[in-house]
Design a protein around this motif. Structure first.
Motif, mmCIF file in Angstrom:
data_model
loop_
_atom_site.group_PDB
_atom_site.id
_atom_site.type_symbol
_atom_site.label_atom_id
_atom_site.label_comp_id
_atom_site.label_asym_id
_atom_site.label_seq_id
_atom_site.Cartn_x
_atom_site.Cartn_y
_atom_site.Cartn_z
ATOM 1 N N HIS A 64 -11.840 15.497 -3.235
ATOM 2 C CA HIS A 64 -11.579 14.309 -2.427
ATOM 3 C C HIS A 64 -11.788 13.036 -3.255
ATOM 4 C CE1 HIS A 64 -12.228 17.386 0.651
ATOM 5 N NE2 HIS A 64 -11.468 16.636 1.430
ATOM 6 N N ALA A 65 -10.945 12.057 -3.023
ATOM 7 C CA ALA A 65 -11.061 10.770 -3.724
ATOM 8 C C ALA A 65 -10.614 9.665 -2.770
ATOM 9 C CB ALA A 65 -10.210 10.763 -4.982
ATOM 10 N N PHE A 66 -11.071 8.449 -3.062
ATOM 11 C CA PHE A 66 -10.705 7.302 -2.224
ATOM 12 C C PHE A 66 -10.626 6.064 -3.103
ATOM 13 C CE2 PHE A 66 -11.040 4.011 0.984
ATOM 14 C CZ PHE A 66 -10.307 4.553 2.045
ATOM 15 N N VAL A 67 -9.560 5.281 -2.919
ATOM 16 C CA VAL A 67 -9.364 4.061 -3.715
ATOM 17 C C VAL A 67 -10.160 2.930 -3.087
ATOM 18 C CG1 VAL A 67 -7.698 2.384 -4.582
ATOM 19 C CG2 VAL A 67 -7.083 4.820 -4.462
ATOM 20 N N THR A 68 -11.144 2.422 -3.830
ATOM 21 C CA THR A 68 -11.997 1.340 -3.348
ATOM 22 C C THR A 68 -11.677 0.010 -4.026
ATOM 23 O OG1 THR A 68 -13.701 2.179 -4.858
ATOM 24 C CG2 THR A 68 -13.901 2.782 -2.559
ATOM 25 N N VAL A 69 -10.493 -0.073 -4.621
ATOM 26 C CA VAL A 69 -9.953 -1.343 -5.109
ATOM 27 C C VAL A 69 -9.267 -2.030 -3.936
ATOM 28 C CG1 VAL A 69 -8.293 -2.434 -6.668
ATOM 29 C CG2 VAL A 69 -9.610 -0.438 -7.433
ATOM 30 N N GLY A 70 -9.626 -3.278 -3.679
ATOM 31 C CA GLY A 70 -9.007 -4.014 -2.590
ATOM 32 C C GLY A 70 -7.690 -4.642 -3.012
ATOM 33 N N SER A 71 -7.105 -5.430 -2.108
ATOM 34 C CA SER A 71 -5.856 -6.132 -2.441
ATOM 35 C C SER A 71 -5.738 -7.382 -1.604
ATOM 36 C CB SER A 71 -4.643 -5.231 -2.194
ATOM 37 O OG SER A 71 -4.452 -4.994 -0.814
ATOM 38 N N ILE A 72 -5.262 -8.440 -2.231
ATOM 39 C CA ILE A 72 -4.877 -9.655 -1.513
ATOM 40 C C ILE A 72 -3.487 -10.034 -2.019
ATOM 41 C CG2 ILE A 72 -5.370 -12.079 -1.034
ATOM 42 C CD1 ILE A 72 -8.308 -11.532 -1.423
ATOM 43 N N GLY A 73 -2.476 -9.506 -1.363
ATOM 44 C CA GLY A 73 -1.114 -9.879 -1.696
ATOM 45 C C GLY A 73 -0.492 -9.146 -2.869
ATOM 46 N N ASP A 74 -1.233 -8.264 -3.532
ATOM 47 C CA ASP A 74 -0.684 -7.504 -4.654
ATOM 48 C C ASP A 74 -1.237 -6.089 -4.582
ATOM 49 O OD1 ASP A 74 0.223 -6.415 -7.016
ATOM 50 O OD2 ASP A 74 -0.365 -8.109 -8.266
ATOM 51 N N THR A 75 -0.392 -5.146 -4.212
ATOM 52 C CA THR A 75 -0.849 -3.774 -3.995
ATOM 53 C C THR A 75 -0.535 -2.850 -5.170
ATOM 54 O OG1 THR A 75 1.227 -3.090 -2.931
ATOM 55 C CG2 THR A 75 -0.461 -4.068 -1.521
ATOM 56 N N ARG A 76 -0.063 -3.383 -6.280
ATOM 57 C CA ARG A 76 0.401 -2.532 -7.373
ATOM 58 C C ARG A 76 -0.695 -1.649 -7.951
ATOM 59 N NH1 ARG A 76 3.439 -7.021 -10.895
ATOM 60 N NH2 ARG A 76 1.614 -8.157 -10.127
ATOM 61 N N ILE A 77 -1.915 -2.175 -8.069
ATOM 62 C CA ILE A 77 -3.003 -1.359 -8.621
ATOM 63 C C ILE A 77 -3.324 -0.217 -7.664
ATOM 64 C CG2 ILE A 77 -5.439 -1.337 -9.264
ATOM 65 C CD1 ILE A 77 -5.105 -4.203 -10.248
ATOM 66 N N ARG A 78 -3.396 -0.504 -6.381
ATOM 67 C CA ARG A 78 -3.671 0.550 -5.395
ATOM 68 C C ARG A 78 -2.563 1.605 -5.386
ATOM 69 N NH1 ARG A 78 -7.324 0.192 -1.497
ATOM 70 N NH2 ARG A 78 -5.935 0.948 0.148
ATOM 71 N N GLN A 79 -1.334 1.160 -5.519
ATOM 72 C CA GLN A 79 -0.225 2.112 -5.568
ATOM 73 C C GLN A 79 -0.321 3.008 -6.800
ATOM 74 O OE1 GLN A 79 3.776 0.689 -4.668
ATOM 75 N NE2 GLN A 79 2.906 -1.160 -3.786
ATOM 76 N N ARG A 80 -0.609 2.403 -7.955
ATOM 77 C CA ARG A 80 -0.715 3.188 -9.186
ATOM 78 C C ARG A 80 -1.826 4.217 -9.087
ATOM 79 N NH1 ARG A 80 -4.017 3.112 -13.341
ATOM 80 N NH2 ARG A 80 -4.994 1.133 -12.754
ATOM 81 N N LEU A 81 -2.978 3.816 -8.552
ATOM 82 C CA LEU A 81 -4.099 4.741 -8.425
ATOM 83 C C LEU A 81 -3.787 5.855 -7.428
ATOM 84 C CD1 LEU A 81 -7.043 2.165 -8.450
ATOM 85 C CD2 LEU A 81 -6.498 3.830 -10.238
#
Length: 217
Positions: A64-81
């Motif tokens: 199990h894993a969970f992305v704990t990077v937030g976003s304000i108007g730019d979701t590219r990092i969350r998408q990549r992870l």
């Protein structure tokens, strides 16, 4: 409890860890961050590696894993992870704070975070990797796309549709029946009275199109 890896050691991680511990379904095995620092912790959870170490932890049996990077108007990092984790084979559960009120008729995607005192009412749908932050209100029959961020105290009235990768700012209000496009931004405190096309930034009361991101928080 199943162990879970968290990816991202910033401020959003603290909110997730708090809710994760209260939820009581998963035991944090540690945090992955882009730059590893020895003897560093976030709310007592150690940083145990970088992105490159993810396959190794999967091979050790952590599923199990969970992305704990937030976003304000730019979701590219969350998408990549998200794509990286899925390619390795990780399961991304939903983390829902026990103080949230979620109708049993709500449909949730994977990797969704729902924070403290959120309300999500009947027949709403929330897409993959969405963040529904503290005290947000999602009324009946709303649809929220993948990778959206609904910021603290934002209110979506009934039958509102939010496209993918869109940010709804803190304390914004979107009246019933409104459609907000993908990759859009709604500024903090805005009142949205009409539909918003894709890739448009709005702010104000009533909300109007702007060119700046200064009021988006």
């Amino acid at each position: 409890m199943e162990k879970i890896i968290l990816i991202g050691a910033g401020g959003h991680a603290k909110s997730v860890i708090d809710s994760l511990k209260a939820q009581g379904k998963y035991e944090p095995a540690g945090i992955i961050d882009k730059t590893e620092v020895d003897d560093t912790h976030v709310l007592s959870i150690p940083i145990i590696g970088t992105d490159e170490d993810l396959p190794r932890f999967y091979e050790k049996g952590i599923r199990h894993a969970f992305v704990t990077v937030g976003s304000i108007g730019d979701t590219r990092i969350r998408q990549r992870l998200y794509e990286k984790l899925k390619a390795i084979g990780f399961i991304l559960p939903d983390i829902i704070d026990p103080s949230a009120v979620i109708s049993p008729t709500v449909k949730l995607g994977e990797g969704v975070f729902i924070g403290k005192s959120v309300t999500v009412n009947a027949s709403s749908s929330i897409g993959d990797m969405a963040i529904i932050n503290t005290a947000a209100v999602i009324e009946h029959e709303c649809t929220i796309g993948n990778f959206c961020h609904i910021a603290p105290a934002a209110a979506l009235c009934g039958n509102v549709s939010i496209g993918e990768n869109t940010h709804i700012g803190t304390n914004a209000t979107i009246i019933q029946g409104i459609k907000v496009g993908s990759n859009a931004l709604v500024g903090a405190g805005s009142v949205v009275l009409k539909d918003i096309p894709d890739k448009v930034h709005v702010a104000g009361v009533p909300a109007r199109e702007i060119n700046s991101k200064e009021t988006i928080k």
